[in-house]
Design an enzyme around this catalytic site. Sequence first.
Site, short mmCIF file in Angstrom:
data_model
loop_
_atom_site.label_atom_id
_atom_site.label_comp_id
_atom_site.label_asym_id
_atom_site.label_seq_id
_atom_site.Cartn_x
_atom_site.Cartn_y
_atom_site.Cartn_z
N LYS A 108 0.86 -1.18 0.00
CA LYS A 108 0.00 0.00 0.00
C LYS A 108 0.89 1.22 0.00
O LYS A 108 2.01 1.19 0.51
CB LYS A 108 -0.87 0.02 1.26
CG LYS A 108 -2.09 0.88 1.13
CD LYS A 108 -3.16 0.14 0.38
CE LYS A 108 -4.47 0.84 0.33
NZ LYS A 108 -5.53 -0.10 -0.09
N ASP A 148 -6.66 4.38 -4.66
CA ASP A 148 -7.32 4.12 -3.38
C ASP A 148 -7.99 5.45 -3.01
O ASP A 148 -8.12 6.34 -3.87
CB ASP A 148 -6.29 3.67 -2.33
CG ASP A 148 -6.94 3.04 -1.11
OD1 ASP A 148 -7.36 1.88 -1.19
OD2 ASP A 148 -7.05 3.72 -0.06
N1 GLU Z 1 -7.16 0.21 -3.38
C1 GLU Z 1 -7.91 -0.95 -3.74
C2 GLU Z 1 -8.00 -1.92 -2.57
O1 GLU Z 1 -7.84 -1.54 -1.43
C3 GLU Z 1 -7.46 -1.57 -5.03
C4 GLU Z 1 -6.04 -2.04 -5.06
C5 GLU Z 1 -5.54 -2.49 -6.45
O2 GLU Z 1 -6.30 -2.48 -7.40
O3 GLU Z 1 -4.37 -2.84 -6.50
O4 GLU Z 1 -8.29 -3.06 -2.73
#
Ligand code: GLU
Length: 412
Positions: A108, A148
């Site tokens: 993240k 996100d």
């Molecule tokens: N931010 C999204 C999540 O928390 C998507 C992450 C992504 O597509 O890599 O799942």
Amino acid sequence: MANVLENAISLVERTGEILNFGKRFQGQAIIERLRIPDKVIMFRATVQLDRSGLKVFNCYRIQHSDVLGPYKGGIRFHPEVDTDEVTALALLMTLKTAVVNIPYGGAKGGITLDPKMLSVTELERLVRKYTFRLVNDIGPNIDIPAPDMGTSAREMAWIFDEYRKHRDSALGVVTGKPVSLGGSLGRKEATGRGVVCAMLEAAKDLNLKNFTVAVQGFGNVGSHAALYCFEQGIKVTAVQDIAGGVCNPEGLNVPELVKYCDQTGGVVDFPGGKPLDDIVAYPCDVLMPCAKESMITAENAGQIKAKLIVEGANGPTTEEADRILDERKILVVPDILANAGGVIVSYFEWVQNREGFYWEEEDVNNRLFTRLRKAYASVKETAAAKKVTLRQAAYCIALEKITQAMISRGVQ
Ligand code: GLU
């Protein structure tokens, strides 16, 4: 946000106990290896403001585990972003990709900022700085960022463009890109649609008919979940965003509400409903927390009227609240399953970029729903077999999978 991190780690530890890891993998330090991320990247980005002066931002990319594939996870822009929050969210990504069976690990990223406080040109400079600093740490086979909270296709396009200045052009370095730049059809809507898909599976199990839904949070996830409910003829009776809420027992006209939000910036005073203070206690059959972490707590879990909670946000329920919901026999479809639609379609985008062959939106949606239904079925089966909650079952599946891969790979 230490709370979310403690929550996630303590769940991993408890799952290790349920699975008897101490005995089965004696001396392998499985849980210890998951407790601490592989790599924590923390840095400063200094940005030239449009008028005059400089502003300094705290930036993060936390790579939690790449046991099952390249690191994968979004980038969050929010004033409360800190190391603990990003670490917790990275751990959740490791578990999420494992539970829905896509070949990624978890990571993240984040920048501590309120994106509304910067102009578009300032934001672009910041995103380019962020990407430049990470150019050795990201890549289509290393670590693949995505949107996100607070970021969208626009920021992903800047990341792609900055990355290609320094490395070979690689569309798969980031997902959630604009469709014109190799993004997948249906990616923007995917998390919200996935939440609804998970809800429909759980509603079947609970034998819910003609049910009503309340959606907390009206960002990308909440708005698309509400829209998809509306398209499916499911009544959304309440919606709340950071500034306030709106309800209508007859069902809100969600497309009108989305238009209203685009014009006014929020759901407050939407003429198609009445003002609402507290969506968590609102009488409805399904509650979808799609805002942020720790929204359902020991203080408000007792007031929930819904029979089913489907977690669109990451980590919306605290550990104590989870216990209360379990005692009250309220079924909870956990975040790592319910909101995995986004990362599943990110995976599809990455595959399409590698192949150079692009799918119709209908194909994307069908494949998304098939994967989610399959993951839901295995979580449900595990929950029944082990007599645990859906959340514990999802953690069991993810941990078993990650552990098998860890053991096969040897000590990393
Ligand atoms: N931010 C999204 C999540 O928390 C998507 C992450 C992504 O597509 O890599 O799942």
